[in-house]
Enzyme design. Sequence first.
Site, PDB file in Angstrom:
ATOM      1  CB  SER A  65      35.473 -64.265 -51.394  1.00 19.93           C
ATOM      2  OG  SER A  65      34.239 -63.712 -51.756  1.00 19.93           O
ATOM      3  CG  HIS A  66      33.171 -58.246 -49.234  1.00 19.40           C
ATOM      4  ND1 HIS A  66      32.809 -57.664 -50.422  1.00 19.40           N
ATOM      5  CD2 HIS A  66      33.325 -57.247 -48.351  1.00 19.40           C
ATOM      6  CE1 HIS A  66      32.737 -56.362 -50.265  1.00 19.40           C
ATOM      7  NE2 HIS A  66      33.029 -56.082 -49.023  1.00 19.40           N
TER       8      HIS A  66
END
Length: 215
Positions: A65-66
């Site tokens: 997700s980063h």
Amino acid sequence: MQDTFKHKGMRKRLIEKLREDERIKNPAIFEAFDKVPRHFFLDLVFMEQAYSNMAFQIGAGQTISHPITVAFQTQLLELKRGDKVLEIGTGSGFQTCILCQMGAKVFSIERQKELLTKSKQIIGFLNFNPRLIFGDGYKGLPNFAPFDKIIVTCGAPFIPQALLDQLKIGGIMVIPIGEGEEQLMKRVVKVSETEYVTDEFGTFKFVPMLERTEK
Ligand code: SAH
């Protein structure tokens, strides 16, 4: 640190994931993710998250997700080559390098000395050349204003007036707003000296935007 075929392969897979996300449209973003070796920054990303709570650390799924958050914020910026960009929260320096790779003239502020020292080394090693400043992002950089774009990469409780003032007319600021676990991604377009148009783009998890600097 080395950039091996294995790392290059991992990057290609990451880019495939980004391409599956229909919010990410700018081809220059995929190219930048291909050029900037993300694993060089990973240690720092973990370190940086050490001061956020556990739920964030696990829930955020650092390896997936980063980068999507980085790609999405970059998409919202509508970056053009030569844009003068202010980033609040240098952190690992990964987002900074993505912006540089896309041809932006980047000014990045970090409030934690230790993080800035480390990211400076990596950014220099990768031959990018942003202006890195130790300071409090709430104040922005009045001496270098105005900016075409401003990207805030920490969760802000409100939109700091200093940053609005330092945005060019027609300029865009992307900023996650909220003090709880999640922040609402906002894009602010400055349409005149006093008027702004704001859109919202769903929730994300960021470490908080804190006041003052830290050694
Ligand atoms: N763009 C970074 C994101 C790092 S997380 C990356 O790609 O890795 C957010 C960063 O914002 C942290 O390093 C934190 O120290 C920094 N930060 C928080 N409040 C800040 C402030 N007021 N001014 C500058 N940096 C701040």
